[in-house]
Scaffold this motif. Sequence first.
Motif, PDB file in Angstrom:
ATOM      1  N   THR A  27       0.802  -1.226   0.000  1.00 30.02           N
ATOM      2  CA  THR A  27       0.000   0.000   0.000  1.00 30.02           C
ATOM      3  C   THR A  27       0.834   1.276   0.000  1.00 30.02           C
ATOM      4  N   GLY A  28       2.149   1.153  -0.098  1.00 28.94           N
ATOM      5  CA  GLY A  28       3.000   2.345  -0.148  1.00 28.94           C
ATOM      6  C   GLY A  28       2.788   3.159  -1.403  1.00 28.94           C
ATOM      7  N   THR A  29       2.536   2.500  -2.503  1.00 29.87           N
ATOM      8  CA  THR A  29       2.250   3.185  -3.760  1.00 29.87           C
ATOM      9  C   THR A  29       0.843   3.759  -3.644  1.00 29.87           C
ATOM     10  N   LYS A  30       0.714   5.046  -3.880  1.00 34.03           N
ATOM     11  CA  LYS A  30      -0.556   5.735  -3.655  1.00 34.03           C
ATOM     12  C   LYS A  30      -1.267   6.068  -4.956  1.00 34.03           C
ATOM     13  N   GLU A  31      -2.585   6.132  -4.891  1.00 33.64           N
ATOM     14  CA  GLU A  31      -3.371   6.644  -6.009  1.00 33.64           C
ATOM     15  C   GLU A  31      -3.739   8.078  -5.698  1.00 33.64           C
ATOM     16  N   GLY A  32      -3.318   8.965  -6.584  1.00 33.79           N
ATOM     17  CA  GLY A  32      -3.658  10.366  -6.409  1.00 33.79           C
ATOM     18  C   GLY A  32      -4.767  10.778  -7.347  1.00 33.79           C
ATOM     19  N   CYS A  33      -4.573  10.513  -8.633  1.00 35.13           N
ATOM     20  CA  CYS A  33      -5.524  11.022  -9.619  1.00 35.13           C
ATOM     21  C   CYS A  33      -6.182   9.914 -10.444  1.00 35.13           C
TER      22      CYS A  33
ATOM     23  N   SER B  64      -5.271   9.021 -13.321  1.00 38.95           N
ATOM     24  CA  SER B  64      -5.159   9.324 -14.750  1.00 38.95           C
ATOM     25  C   SER B  64      -3.724   9.612 -15.197  1.00 38.95           C
ATOM     26  N   GLY B  65      -2.748   9.337 -14.335  1.00 37.24           N
ATOM     27  CA  GLY B  65      -1.351   9.510 -14.710  1.00 37.24           C
ATOM     28  C   GLY B  65      -0.855  10.945 -14.677  1.00 37.24           C
ATOM     29  N   ASP B  66      -1.597  11.825 -14.033  1.00 31.59           N
ATOM     30  CA  ASP B  66      -1.224  13.231 -14.026  1.00 31.59           C
ATOM     31  C   ASP B  66      -0.455  13.676 -12.780  1.00 31.59           C
ATOM     32  N   CYS B  67      -0.470  12.884 -11.693  1.00 30.46           N
ATOM     33  CA  CYS B  67       0.098  13.382 -10.430  1.00 30.46           C
ATOM     34  C   CYS B  67       1.394  12.711 -10.008  1.00 30.46           C
ATOM     35  N   GLY B  68       1.674  11.509 -10.480  1.00 32.60           N
ATOM     36  CA  GLY B  68       2.919  10.824 -10.140  1.00 32.60           C
ATOM     37  C   GLY B  68       2.923  10.108  -8.805  1.00 32.60           C
ATOM     38  N   ALA B  69       1.835  10.155  -8.034  1.00 38.01           N
ATOM     39  CA  ALA B  69       1.804   9.515  -6.718  1.00 38.01           C
ATOM     40  C   ALA B  69       2.008   8.002  -6.816  1.00 38.01           C
ATOM     41  N   CYS B  70       1.626   7.419  -7.923  1.00 38.94           N
ATOM     42  CA  CYS B  70       1.698   5.961  -8.078  1.00 38.94           C
ATOM     43  C   CYS B  70       2.946   5.499  -8.843  1.00 38.94           C
ATOM     44  N   THR B  71       3.965   6.347  -8.912  1.00 38.39           N
ATOM     45  CA  THR B  71       5.172   6.019  -9.660  1.00 38.39           C
ATOM     46  C   THR B  71       5.855   4.775  -9.105  1.00 38.39           C
ATOM     47  N   ILE B  72       6.174   3.857 -10.015  1.00 45.19           N
ATOM     48  CA  ILE B  72       6.964   2.667  -9.718  1.00 45.19           C
ATOM     49  C   ILE B  72       7.988   2.521 -10.837  1.00 45.19           C
ATOM     50  N   MET B  73       8.896   1.580 -10.672  1.00 44.66           N
ATOM     51  CA  MET B  73       9.828   1.237 -11.736  1.00 44.66           C
ATOM     52  C   MET B  73       9.370  -0.091 -12.335  1.00 44.66           C
ATOM     53  N   LEU B  74       9.271  -0.135 -13.637  1.00 41.03           N
ATOM     54  CA  LEU B  74       8.919  -1.351 -14.358  1.00 41.03           C
ATOM     55  C   LEU B  74      10.054  -1.613 -15.334  1.00 41.03           C
ATOM     56  N   ASP B  75      10.833  -2.664 -15.054  1.00 41.63           N
ATOM     57  CA  ASP B  75      12.040  -2.939 -15.848  1.00 41.63           C
ATOM     58  C   ASP B  75      12.893  -1.690 -16.020  1.00 41.63           C
ATOM     59  N   ASP B  76      13.167  -1.011 -14.929  1.00 40.22           N
ATOM     60  CA  ASP B  76      14.039   0.164 -14.883  1.00 40.22           C
ATOM     61  C   ASP B  76      13.496   1.385 -15.615  1.00 40.22           C
ATOM     62  N   SER B  77      12.213   1.391 -15.916  1.00 37.52           N
ATOM     63  CA  SER B  77      11.566   2.575 -16.487  1.00 37.52           C
ATOM     64  C   SER B  77      10.532   3.078 -15.494  1.00 37.52           C
ATOM     65  N   MET B  78      10.521   4.391 -15.279  1.00 35.98           N
ATOM     66  CA  MET B  78       9.518   4.995 -14.413  1.00 35.98           C
ATOM     67  C   MET B  78       8.166   4.961 -15.103  1.00 35.98           C
ATOM     68  N   VAL B  79       7.147   4.481 -14.403  1.00 38.12           N
ATOM     69  CA  VAL B  79       5.799   4.456 -14.965  1.00 38.12           C
ATOM     70  C   VAL B  79       4.794   4.842 -13.889  1.00 38.12           C
TER      71      VAL B  79
ATOM     72  N   GLN C 242       4.642  15.896   3.826  1.00 37.02           N
ATOM     73  CA  GLN C 242       3.643  16.271   4.821  1.00 37.02           C
ATOM     74  C   GLN C 242       2.549  15.215   4.858  1.00 37.02           C
ATOM     75  N   CYS C 243       1.587  15.280   3.966  1.00 34.00           N
ATOM     76  CA  CYS C 243       0.475  14.327   4.054  1.00 34.00           C
ATOM     77  C   CYS C 243       0.893  12.922   3.629  1.00 34.00           C
ATOM     78  N   GLY C 244       1.897  12.815   2.776  1.00 29.12           N
ATOM     79  CA  GLY C 244       2.430  11.512   2.396  1.00 29.12           C
ATOM     80  C   GLY C 244       1.871  10.907   1.124  1.00 29.12           C
ATOM     81  N   ILE C 245       0.840  11.488   0.541  1.00 25.20           N
ATOM     82  CA  ILE C 245       0.263  10.908  -0.668  1.00 25.20           C
ATOM     83  C   ILE C 245       1.264  10.945  -1.825  1.00 25.20           C
ATOM     84  N   CYS C 246       1.944  12.050  -2.016  1.00 25.30           N
ATOM     85  CA  CYS C 246       2.868  12.193  -3.141  1.00 25.30           C
ATOM     86  C   CYS C 246       4.256  11.639  -2.853  1.00 25.30           C
ATOM     87  N   THR C 247       4.591  11.447  -1.588  1.00 24.67           N
ATOM     88  CA  THR C 247       5.957  11.125  -1.189  1.00 24.67           C
ATOM     89  C   THR C 247       6.513   9.865  -1.855  1.00 24.67           C
TER      90      THR C 247
END
Length: 160
Positions: free
Chosen positions: A36-42, A44-59, A100-105
């Motif tokens: 649950t560390g990966t967060k959902e912000g939007c 729609s791919g606009d906020c980056g809160a759910c960023t992970i690495m997939l085969d060394d590419s940021m997605v 602060q709130c931790g959603i984007c962190t």
Amino acid sequence: MAKTHVSTTINGEPTEFLCEPSQAVLDVLRDQLGLTGTKEGCGSGDCGACTIMLDDSMVCSCLVLATEAEGKKIQTIEGMAQGDQLHALQKKFIEFAALQCGICTPGFLMASKALLERNNNPTETEVRYWLAGNLCRCTGYDKIVRAVMEVAADMRGAAR
């Protein structure tokens, strides 16, 4: 609708799961695998809160179908620390109050780590450009950028 079997590696651990063909990686990570560390912000791919690495590419994991992870390597925020030892970026984010709130962190941390793995001597402009896909509504960006710049300087100092 039949579920699809996916075999992947998450944070260095071989992992298998079943998912709906239309299910996003984000939903599988959070709802099925308990990461649950990966967060959902939007969503729609606009906020980056759910960023992970997939085969060394940021997605943005909200935009990637879980079936696309088949045979690939996923890195999430849960895999950033080494056991109880926080990653240097995590330490500096705390030290500089870059959260602060931790959603984007988690998204900022994953994106910052990806940057520093590619370039441990970024300019402030490069850091700001690299992190432009991550939105924060609490801290502003100066503390985040300063934390990343400090870790980059520490990395260069340790490399000597």
